[in-house]
Design an enzyme around this catalytic site. Structure first.
Site, mmCIF file in Angstrom:
data_model
loop_
_atom_site.group_PDB
_atom_site.id
_atom_site.type_symbol
_atom_site.label_atom_id
_atom_site.label_comp_id
_atom_site.label_asym_id
_atom_site.label_seq_id
_atom_site.Cartn_x
_atom_site.Cartn_y
_atom_site.Cartn_z
ATOM 1 N N CYS A 2 0.867 -1.153 0.000
ATOM 2 C CA CYS A 2 0.000 0.000 0.000
ATOM 3 C C CYS A 2 0.913 1.215 0.000
ATOM 4 O O CYS A 2 2.113 1.081 0.203
ATOM 5 C CB CYS A 2 -0.865 0.021 1.244
ATOM 6 S SG CYS A 2 -1.833 -1.478 1.425
ATOM 7 N N ARG A 27 1.387 1.628 -6.045
ATOM 8 C CA ARG A 27 1.607 0.611 -5.017
ATOM 9 C C ARG A 27 0.312 -0.130 -4.660
ATOM 10 O O ARG A 27 0.341 -1.160 -3.984
ATOM 11 C CB ARG A 27 2.149 1.260 -3.746
ATOM 12 C CG ARG A 27 3.474 1.940 -3.940
ATOM 13 C CD ARG A 27 3.896 2.618 -2.668
ATOM 14 N NE ARG A 27 4.194 1.653 -1.630
ATOM 15 C CZ ARG A 27 5.379 1.099 -1.449
ATOM 16 N NH1 ARG A 27 6.383 1.403 -2.233
ATOM 17 N NH2 ARG A 27 5.583 0.230 -0.479
ATOM 18 N N TRP A 74 -3.900 -1.714 -1.404
ATOM 19 C CA TRP A 74 -3.977 -2.947 -2.197
ATOM 20 C C TRP A 74 -4.414 -4.003 -1.208
ATOM 21 O O TRP A 74 -3.641 -4.404 -0.333
ATOM 22 C CB TRP A 74 -2.605 -3.267 -2.795
ATOM 23 C CG TRP A 74 -2.597 -4.384 -3.792
ATOM 24 C CD1 TRP A 74 -2.861 -4.302 -5.126
ATOM 25 C CD2 TRP A 74 -2.276 -5.761 -3.535
ATOM 26 N NE1 TRP A 74 -2.736 -5.547 -5.708
ATOM 27 C CE2 TRP A 74 -2.381 -6.447 -4.752
ATOM 28 C CE3 TRP A 74 -1.926 -6.477 -2.395
ATOM 29 C CZ2 TRP A 74 -2.130 -7.810 -4.878
ATOM 30 C CZ3 TRP A 74 -1.685 -7.832 -2.508
ATOM 31 C CH2 TRP A 74 -1.784 -8.496 -3.742
ATOM 32 N N ASN A 100 1.021 -0.122 5.951
ATOM 33 C CA ASN A 100 1.443 -0.969 4.837
ATOM 34 C C ASN A 100 2.117 -2.179 5.455
ATOM 35 O O ASN A 100 3.000 -2.029 6.295
ATOM 36 C CB ASN A 100 2.425 -0.185 3.950
ATOM 37 C CG ASN A 100 3.037 -1.059 2.866
ATOM 38 O OD1 ASN A 100 2.418 -2.013 2.417
ATOM 39 N ND2 ASN A 100 4.241 -0.722 2.453
ATOM 40 N N GLY A 101 1.691 -3.386 5.049
ATOM 41 C CA GLY A 101 2.278 -4.602 5.618
ATOM 42 C C GLY A 101 1.175 -5.518 6.101
ATOM 43 O O GLY A 101 0.005 -5.333 5.737
ATOM 44 N N GLU A 482 10.273 -12.830 -20.191
ATOM 45 C CA GLU A 482 9.993 -11.443 -19.820
ATOM 46 C C GLU A 482 8.986 -10.814 -20.797
ATOM 47 O O GLU A 482 8.061 -10.107 -20.376
ATOM 48 C CB GLU A 482 11.302 -10.648 -19.775
ATOM 49 C CG GLU A 482 11.156 -9.152 -19.544
ATOM 50 C CD GLU A 482 10.340 -8.756 -18.305
ATOM 51 O OE1 GLU A 482 10.053 -9.612 -17.464
ATOM 52 O OE2 GLU A 482 9.966 -7.571 -18.236
ATOM 53 N N LYS A 486 5.350 -9.397 -19.697
ATOM 54 C CA LYS A 486 4.978 -7.998 -19.978
ATOM 55 C C LYS A 486 3.612 -7.958 -20.663
ATOM 56 O O LYS A 486 2.748 -7.177 -20.309
ATOM 57 C CB LYS A 486 6.061 -7.406 -20.883
ATOM 58 C CG LYS A 486 6.406 -5.997 -20.736
ATOM 59 C CD LYS A 486 7.251 -5.579 -19.564
ATOM 60 C CE LYS A 486 6.868 -6.131 -18.266
ATOM 61 N NZ LYS A 486 7.736 -6.099 -17.157
ATOM 62 N N GLU A 489 0.798 -8.953 -18.202
ATOM 63 C CA GLU A 489 0.568 -7.941 -17.168
ATOM 64 C C GLU A 489 -0.292 -6.785 -17.664
ATOM 65 O O GLU A 489 -1.204 -6.358 -16.981
ATOM 66 C CB GLU A 489 1.914 -7.331 -16.731
ATOM 67 C CG GLU A 489 2.692 -8.097 -15.713
ATOM 68 C CD GLU A 489 4.027 -7.416 -15.423
ATOM 69 O OE1 GLU A 489 4.790 -7.141 -16.359
ATOM 70 O OE2 GLU A 489 4.293 -7.141 -14.248
ATOM 71 N N HIS A 505 7.442 -31.009 -27.282
ATOM 72 C CA HIS A 505 7.182 -32.112 -26.356
ATOM 73 C C HIS A 505 5.838 -31.935 -25.656
ATOM 74 O O HIS A 505 5.741 -32.039 -24.431
ATOM 75 C CB HIS A 505 8.322 -32.221 -25.339
ATOM 76 C CG HIS A 505 9.637 -32.549 -25.968
ATOM 77 N ND1 HIS A 505 9.895 -33.766 -26.563
ATOM 78 C CD2 HIS A 505 10.753 -31.800 -26.147
ATOM 79 C CE1 HIS A 505 11.122 -33.755 -27.054
ATOM 80 N NE2 HIS A 505 11.666 -32.561 -26.835
ATOM 81 N N LYS A 600 2.992 -2.627 -7.672
ATOM 82 C CA LYS A 600 4.387 -2.549 -8.107
ATOM 83 C C LYS A 600 5.324 -3.175 -7.102
ATOM 84 O O LYS A 600 6.319 -3.789 -7.454
ATOM 85 C CB LYS A 600 4.782 -1.089 -8.338
ATOM 86 C CG LYS A 600 6.202 -0.992 -8.865
ATOM 87 C CD LYS A 600 6.386 0.165 -9.774
ATOM 88 C CE LYS A 600 7.723 0.118 -10.475
ATOM 89 N NZ LYS A 600 7.770 -0.881 -11.551
HETATM 90 C C1 G6P Z 1 5.701 -7.036 -8.493
HETATM 91 C C2 G6P Z 1 5.634 -6.184 -9.723
HETATM 92 C C3 G6P Z 1 6.586 -6.708 -10.783
HETATM 93 C C4 G6P Z 1 7.994 -6.805 -10.210
HETATM 94 C C5 G6P Z 1 8.031 -7.682 -8.973
HETATM 95 C C6 G6P Z 1 9.381 -7.645 -8.280
HETATM 96 O O1 G6P Z 1 5.116 -8.267 -8.756
HETATM 97 O O2 G6P Z 1 4.306 -6.127 -10.227
HETATM 98 O O3 G6P Z 1 6.595 -5.824 -11.883
HETATM 99 O O4 G6P Z 1 8.850 -7.335 -11.181
HETATM 100 O O5 G6P Z 1 7.064 -7.209 -8.039
HETATM 101 O O6 G6P Z 1 9.628 -6.362 -7.806
HETATM 102 P P1 G6P Z 1 11.043 -5.828 -7.387
HETATM 103 O O7 G6P Z 1 10.798 -4.465 -6.833
HETATM 104 O O8 G6P Z 1 11.558 -6.779 -6.338
HETATM 105 O O9 G6P Z 1 11.920 -5.823 -8.578
#
Ligand code: G6P
Length: 605
Positions: A2, A27, A74, A100-101, A482, A486, A489, A505, A600
């Site tokens: 959060c 966040r 969140w 937050n936490g 990756e 992307k 997401e 396979h 994030k």
């Molecule tokens: C979340 C985000 C991702 C990110 C991951 C790791 O899941 O949505 O985009 O890659 O956390 O975050 P960090 O800050 O540890 O790179």
């Protein structure tokens, strides 16, 4: 995951709190609220939904305090609703808390309070903290926090208002991030510095179990025994402009286009162009240490995990050290043996991801030397590690990570090169040639970005496509992972990444004429093999898109990389993947910077 913000000073703070929350909205964004001390007590305004909903509410019912806290949520405990939004207040309104936490033992604590007649109004773990602070009130909030914080299990960053101390803001943290900002006659708290850049760049980082008492004039930090602690302040070089959209429609696109600069800044920090060598002391290994390493483990989450996987490929290719990359949420619990001769690397943009932090702590306890690769100065992971290498990507706001990824891969490549040099695997001449090639990356990324219109047009033509595969071998497989993440997401389209040779396979059964297969081929020894795998799927009706540096005669869309280099190729191919994801999401009308269900920074397990 959060966002928290807080202020005490001479100004009315509602707008500052709302703007701060808007900067932290990445966040979490399912509900929001603010609380301020006013003559009649603590006034709270909350709303389900985005911060714009909270703004509307406040327009209808304004408040005008000079000390306040704000929160964007969140949800973890209790659905996103007005009642579960923060601030959470104690039953008699003496205390309001943003958090937050996760308070892991909140159920037991809540039951004890309920047995004493305390009435709860939300499903959150946070309300328990507010109720505890009122229930155990010791005459002042600092003393009360000293009593209550030891009762809490789990993680927290807290911003607290006490109706009896209208010009004081209290804060505390354990494991969750919280920074203090120091201004002229005003002080602030925030989950990260982007919320404060409009007001100050003088920042102080709190440590676990610190209690901060903020007044307009100063921020004093105490431990749980009431002893004052000295915490050093730092000047942050990021400016607000770097954290704004700068004319782009979305942060994600802006950050994709930031990448030449992010790479350039990172390269300039680590490479001395005149000597064409790694700058001394930027990569924290001596020759003796490098020679003593028997293995490297890298752990991370999400996009950072894909950078970790690329790091593994580079460490084994360039330094010839056995290396593995693992998802941190698995690595922290699995039964791998750790040895003190091994190095552990935590990769994390935010430096706050709970699973990555736990993996780091486990390896540190096992005696490994731990290194952090992070984008955020002073983040928990970078402070707990014994060595740290910062990516200089600047603030990354879009939830989907782009420029942090590229700079993480670059740093891990530089690390692999330096370890290779120190261990005698790479001679000076070869080293110079690698560094010269890496220095060309920003210009090559510009070349890829110049293809954005082609990527956009191709994305626009994919409406019939119901299934997308990304395939590649070796490092290209990690880029495929990756690129597929992307796309998922931000566009919510079903996408998968496969090691190109493994597709046949079983999974090849999914391929039909509505499938798009994106082949990535930058690694010379397997390039032709990936081309063959693309022929196999074409024969089964799939449409093809190929990302490679070398000519290829397979019919389909071709995005040509500006170089055949094996260490540059994965970075450049990743940029095409980012653009593709962005434009696919754009045409789907998705909320690109704040995709559904995501946050994030994931500071819970
Ligand atoms: C979340 C985000 C991702 C990110 C991951 C790791 O899941 O949505 O985009 O890659 O956390 O975050 P960090 O800050 O540890 O790179």
């Amino acid at each position: 995951m959060c966002g928290i913000v807080g202020y005490t000073g001479e100004q009315e703070c509602t707008e500052m709190l709302l703007k701060g929350l808007e900067r932290l909205e990445y966040r979490g964004y399912d509900s929001a609220g603010i609380g301020e001390t006013c003559p009649a007590g603590i006034a709270v305004r909350r709303a389900a939904g985005r911060i714009s909903c909270l703004r509307k509410k406040i327009e209808e019912e304004p408040i005008a305090g000079r000390t306040g806290i704000g929160h964007t949520r969140w949800a973890t405990h209790g659905k996103p609703s007005c009642a579960n939004a923060h601030p959470q207040s104690s039953q008699n309104g003496r205390v309001a808390v943003v958090h937050n936490g996760i308070i892991e033992n909140y159920k037991e604590l809540r039951q004890e309070l309920e047995a004493q007649g305390v009435a709860f109004t939300s499903e959150t773990d946070t309300e328990t903290v507010a109720q505890l602070l009122e229930f155990y009130y010791q005459g002042n909030m600092q003393k009360t926090l000293e009593k209550v914080l030891p009762m809490l299990k789990g993680s927290f960053a807290l911003g607290i208002l006490d109706a009896a101390a209208p010009n004081t803001l209290y804060a505390a943290r354990r494991q969750s991030p919280l920074v203090i900002g120091l201004g002229e006659g005003e002080t602030f708290i925030a989950s990260d510095i982007t919320a404060l850049l409009d007001h100050t760049r003088t920042i102080c980082f709190l440590e676990d179990d610190d209690i901060a008492v903020l007044t307009p004039a100063k921020a004093a930090v105490f431990n749980l025994q009431g002893r004052q602690q000295s915490r050093k302040t730092e000047q942050i070089s990021w400016n607000q402009q770097a954290a704004q959209k700068g004319g782009f429609d979305h942060y994600m696109l802006k950050e994709i286009f930031d990448q030449p600069k992010a790479l350039e800044d990172t390269l300039n920090h680590y490479i001395d162009r005149e000597a064409m060598a790694i700058r001394p002391n930027t990569i924290p290994f001596t020759k003796e240490q490098a020679l003593a390493i028997t293995g490297i483990s890298i752990a991370a989450c999400g996009t950072a995990y894909h950078a970790a996987a690329m790091g593994k490929a580079m460490v084994e290719k360039l330094a010839k050290i056995p290396c593995r990359a693992e998802v941190a949420s698995e690595f922290r619990y699995d039964d791998h043996p750790s040895s003190p001769q091994e190095v552990f690397i935590a990769v994390s943009q935010s430096g706050e991801t709970a699973d990555t932090l736990a993996a780091l702590r486990r390896e540190k306890e096992a005696g490994c030397w731990v290194l952090a690769v992070s984008n955020v100065i002073g983040s928990t992971i970078s402070r707990e590690a014994q060595g740290v290498m910062y990516t200089l990507a600047g603030p990354e706001i879009a939830v989907a990570s782009t420029k942090a990824y590229l700079t993480q891969v670059l740093l891990l490549t530089l690390l692999a090169l330096e370890l290779g040099r120190l261990r005698g695997e790479i001679d000076e001449k070869t080293m110079k040639s690698y560094l010269t090639r890496l220095l060309a990356l920003p210009a090559q990324v510009e070349q890829v970005l110049a293809d954005a219109p082609q990527v956009k047009a191709f994305a626009a033509a994919q409406s019939s496509c119901s299934n997308i595969f990304f395939i590649g071998r070796l490092a290209d497989y990690y880029t495929a992972l990756e690129a597929s993440l992307k796309l998922k997401e931000v566009s919510y389209l079903p996408a998968q990444a496969y090691a190109a040779g493994e597709l046949k396979h079983g999974t090849i059964a999914l391929i039909d004429e509505n499938t798009l297969v994106v082949g990535i081929a930058t690694q010379n020894k397997v390039r032709e093999k990936t081309f063959s795998n693309l022929e196999e799927v074409r024969a089964r009706g799939a449409k093809l898109l190929l990302i490679t540096g070398e000519g290829c005669t397979i019919p389909g869309e071709l995005w040509r990389l500006p170089t055949n280099g094996e260490i540059e190729g994965p970075l450049l191919a990743a940029v095409y993947g980012q653009l593709f994801a962005y434009y696919m999401a754009l045409q789907q009308g998705c909320d690109i910077d704040k995709p559904r269900n995501l946050a994030k920074s994931v500071t819970v397990e």
